[in-house]
Design an enzyme around this catalytic site. Structure first.
Site, PDB file in Angstrom:
ATOM      1  N   ASN A   1      19.195 -19.477   2.028  1.00 30.71           N
ATOM      2  CA  ASN A   1      20.619 -19.533   1.627  1.00 30.71           C
ATOM      3  C   ASN A   1      21.216 -20.906   1.854  1.00 30.71           C
ATOM      4  OD1 ASN A   1      20.722 -16.979   0.699  1.00 30.71           O
ATOM      5  ND2 ASN A   1      21.509 -16.084   2.589  1.00 30.71           N
TER       6      ASN A   1
ATOM      7  N   ASP B   1      24.534 -14.378   7.359  1.00 28.36           N
ATOM      8  CA  ASP B   1      23.207 -14.309   6.726  1.00 28.36           C
ATOM      9  C   ASP B   1      22.648 -15.721   6.541  1.00 28.36           C
ATOM     10  OD1 ASP B   1      21.760 -12.937   3.655  1.00 28.36           O
ATOM     11  OD2 ASP B   1      20.957 -13.199   5.676  1.00 28.36           O
TER      12      ASP B   1
ATOM     13  N   LYS C   1      20.178 -18.497   6.595  1.00 24.86           N
ATOM     14  CA  LYS C   1      18.715 -18.631   6.628  1.00 24.86           C
ATOM     15  C   LYS C   1      18.346 -19.711   5.614  1.00 24.86           C
ATOM     16  CE  LYS C   1      18.395 -14.723   3.424  1.00 24.86           C
ATOM     17  NZ  LYS C   1      17.922 -13.360   3.222  1.00 24.86           N
TER      18      LYS C   1
HETATM   19  C1  LIG Z   1      19.414 -14.278  -2.536  1.00 23.19           C
HETATM   20  N1  LIG Z   1      18.764 -15.477  -3.078  1.00 23.19           N
HETATM   21  C2  LIG Z   1      17.304 -15.462  -2.844  1.00 23.19           C
HETATM   22  C3  LIG Z   1      19.082 -15.616  -4.516  1.00 23.19           C
HETATM   23  C4  LIG Z   1      18.678 -16.946  -5.056  1.00 23.19           C
HETATM   24  C5  LIG Z   1      19.149 -17.037  -6.502  1.00 23.19           C
HETATM   25  C6  LIG Z   1      18.812 -18.396  -7.108  1.00 23.19           C
HETATM   26  C7  LIG Z   1      19.334 -19.514  -6.254  1.00 23.19           C
HETATM   27  N2  LIG Z   1      19.042 -20.828  -6.784  1.00 23.19           N
HETATM   28  C8  LIG Z   1      17.714 -21.234  -6.762  1.00 23.19           C
HETATM   29  O1  LIG Z   1      16.841 -20.497  -6.315  1.00 23.19           O
HETATM   30  N3  LIG Z   1      17.362 -22.458  -7.239  1.00 23.19           N
HETATM   31  C9  LIG Z   1      18.185 -23.191  -8.061  1.00 23.19           C
HETATM   32  C10 LIG Z   1      19.632 -22.928  -7.831  1.00 23.19           C
HETATM   33  C11 LIG Z   1      20.553 -23.880  -8.229  1.00 23.19           C
HETATM   34  N4  LIG Z   1      21.840 -23.714  -8.073  1.00 23.19           N
HETATM   35  C12 LIG Z   1      22.305 -22.581  -7.504  1.00 23.19           C
HETATM   36  C13 LIG Z   1      23.687 -22.465  -7.331  1.00 23.19           C
HETATM   37  C14 LIG Z   1      24.234 -21.357  -6.761  1.00 23.19           C
HETATM   38  C15 LIG Z   1      23.390 -20.336  -6.322  1.00 23.19           C
HETATM   39  C16 LIG Z   1      23.974 -19.165  -5.672  1.00 23.19           C
HETATM   40  C17 LIG Z   1      25.236 -19.302  -5.048  1.00 23.19           C
HETATM   41  C18 LIG Z   1      25.791 -18.209  -4.429  1.00 23.19           C
HETATM   42 CL1  LIG Z   1      27.307 -18.371  -3.628  1.00 23.19          CL
HETATM   43  C19 LIG Z   1      25.118 -16.993  -4.387  1.00 23.19           C
HETATM   44  O2  LIG Z   1      25.662 -15.904  -3.759  1.00 23.19           O
HETATM   45  C20 LIG Z   1      23.858 -16.880  -5.003  1.00 23.19           C
HETATM   46 CL2  LIG Z   1      23.012 -15.382  -4.964  1.00 23.19          CL
HETATM   47  C21 LIG Z   1      23.275 -17.961  -5.647  1.00 23.19           C
HETATM   48  C22 LIG Z   1      22.032 -20.406  -6.472  1.00 23.19           C
HETATM   49  C23 LIG Z   1      21.451 -21.537  -7.057  1.00 23.19           C
HETATM   50  C24 LIG Z   1      20.041 -21.726  -7.223  1.00 23.19           C
HETATM   51  C25 LIG Z   1      18.965 -19.416  -4.804  1.00 23.19           C
HETATM   52  C26 LIG Z   1      19.301 -18.050  -4.226  1.00 23.19           C
END
Ligand SMILES: CN(C)C[C@H]1CC[C@H](N2C(=O)NCc3cnc4ccc(-c5cc(Cl)c(O)c(Cl)c5)cc4c32)CC1
Length: 340
Positions: A137, A132, A134
Site C-alpha cells: 500500500n 493497513d 504495508k
Molecule cells: C489492494 N492493492 C493490492 C490493489 C492494487 C491495485 C493497483 C495499484 N497500482 C499498482 O499496482 N501499480 C500501478 C499503480 C499506479 N497508480 C496507482 C494509483 C492509485 C492506486 C490506488 C489508490 C488507492 Cl487510494 C486505492 O485504494 C487503490 Cl486500491 C489503488 C493504485 C495504483 C497502482 C496498487 C494497489
C-alpha cells in the site's frame, strides 16, 4: 475494452494496472490535459458489505491533501459503478522495489521512511489512522517519491485518534499484537507497529514475522521476537525495537518518531508534514481555465473549484496545477472545454 458512458470524452481508459479485492485499477488519460491518471473502478453489486469502505476512503482522500498520500481528483458515481480518479504512481509498489534491490541502504531507507512518517504524522494530526500500512500500500511516483494508498480500512474515530477501536482489520503479517488478539486498540499505536514492520522490510529485505501457517505467524508476532541481521546498525536496531514493542504503551509515539535522530539524520529538523494547503488557489491556473473556457470570472472559478471537490473541473484544475509545478504548458483540449 469495456466502455463506461460516464467516462466518455473525459477519460480514455487504457490497461488494467492492478486489482485488489473488490476494485480494479486502470491506467487512463485525462482528456482535458493529456495527463495520466489511475481510475479505481468498483461495481456496486460486487461491493456487497464493502460499500461503506468506498465512502470511508473517498471522505478520507478528500480531506487528506499531502505530497505522500495518493491524490484524489474526481469521483464519478453511476447507478452501477463508482469511479475514483486518482494520481497515477508510475513507479509501482514499494514492495517490488525492495525485492528488486534485495534490501535498501540505510540512507535510501531513511529517505523513504521519512516520507512515510511525514504522511502518517499528518494523517494522525487530522485524527485518521490508516490501519493497513504495508509495502503493497505504498507506491512510488515517477520521481521515486512515496504515495500511501488504500484508505478503505482507515479510521477516524468520532472521539479523536485517542479513542479505542475494536474492528480487527488489515493483514496479520503487519498487524500489531493487540489487534490480532482482538483487544481494544488505538489506531495511532497499530500504525506505529506497522511502520516498524515496514522499516524492517526496507532495511532487511524480508519481514520480521512471517509464516505460511497463521497460527505460527500469530505466535511469532505475540512473541515479539525477530531476527536482527548483522548489517543492521545499532541505531536501526534501537529504532525498530522501539516500534515493535508488544505492549503498545511502551511503543514510540508518532511525535517522538518525527524527532528521532535516526530519521532526522544529523540535521535537527524534525519531520515536517506540511501538507498541500487547500488547493493552493493558484490564480494563474484559474485564469488559464477561465480564459480558455470563458464565461466565468476567476472568482467564480475559485468558488466552483472549491464547491464540488470531486468533479471534472476540480480534476482539471489539480492536473493543470501539477503540470505548472513541473514547468509544463497549461493547455486544455478543445473537445472538453464545454464539459468544464
Ligand atoms: C489492494 N492493492 C493490492 C490493489 C492494487 C491495485 C493497483 C495499484 N497500482 C499498482 O499496482 N501499480 C500501478 C499503480 C499506479 N497508480 C496507482 C494509483 C492509485 C492506486 C490506488 C489508490 C488507492 Cl487510494 C486505492 O485504494 C487503490 Cl486500491 C489503488 C493504485 C495504483 C497502482 C496498487 C494497489
Amino acid at each position: 475494452m469495456v466502455r463506461y458512458a460516464a467516462l466518455k470524452g473525459l477519460y480514455d481508459l487504457e490497461k488494467t494496472i492492478g486489482s485488489g479485492g473488490f476494485a480494479k485499477v486502470k491506467l487512463a488519460t485525462h482528456v482535458a490535459t493529456g495527463e495520466k491518471v489511475a481510475i479505481k473502478i468498483m461495481e456496486k453489486t460486487a461491493l456487497g458489505d464493502d460499500l461503506p469502505r468506498v465512502k470511508v476512503e473517498v471522505e478520507a482522500l478528500k480531506t487528506l491533501l499531502h505530497q505522500h498520500i495518493c491524490g484524489l481528483y474526481q469521483v464519478i458515481e453511476t447507478e452501477s459503478h463508482y469511479f475514483m480518479v486518482m494520481e497515477y504512481c508510475s513507479g509501482g509498489e514499494l514492495f517490488d522495489h525492495i525485492v528488486e534491490k534485495n534490501k535498501l541502504s540505510e540512507s535510501d531507507s531513511r529517505r523513504f521512511f521519512y516520507q512515510i512518517v511525514s504522511a502518517v504524522a499528518y494523517m494522525h494530526s487530522l485524527g485518521y489512522a490508516h490501519r493497513d500500512l504495508k509495502p503493497e500500500n505504498v507506491l512510488l511516483d515517477k520521481d521515486e517519491n512515496l504515495k500511501l494508498i488504500d484508505f478503505g480500512l482507515c479510521a477516524k474515530p468520532k472521539m479523536g485518534i485517542q479513542a479505542h477501536l475494536y474492528t480487527s482489520c488489515g493483514s496479520p503479517t503487519y498487524a500489531a499484537p493487540e489487534l490480532i488478539m482482538g483487544k481494544k486498540y488505538l489506531g495511532s499505536e497499530v500504525d506505529i507497529w506497522s511502520m516498524g514492520v515496514l522499516l524492517y522490510a526496507l532495511l532487511c529485505g524480508f519481514l520480521p514475522f512471517d509464516d505460511n501457517n497463521l497460527e505460527n505467524l500469530y505466535k511469532k508476532i505475540l512473541s515479539g521476537k525477530y531476527e536482527e541481521p548483522y548489517w543492521l546498525s545499532n541505531n536501526s536496531k534501537m529504532l525498530i525495537k522501539s516500534m515493535l514493542q508488544i505492549d503498545p504503551a511502551n511503543r514510540i509515539t508518532i511525535h517522538e518518531l518525527c524527532r528521532h535522530p535516526w530519521i532526522t539524520g544529523n540535521s535537527l529538523k524534525s519531520v515536517s508534514f506540511i501538507h498541500r494547503t487547500e488547493f493552493e488557489k493558484d490564480d494563474e491556473v484559474l485564469s488559464t481555465m477561465s480564459a480558455i473556457c470563458g464565461e466565468k470570472s476567476i472568482d467564480i472559478w475559485k468558488k466552483l473549484v472549491q464547491s464540488d471537490r470531486t468533479d471534472y473541473r476540480t480534476a482539471t484544475y489539480l492536473l493543470l496545477l501539477d503540470r505548472k509545478l513541473r514547468g509544463l504548458s497549461l493547455k486544455i483540449a478543445p473537445t472538453t472545454r464545454s464539459r468544464l
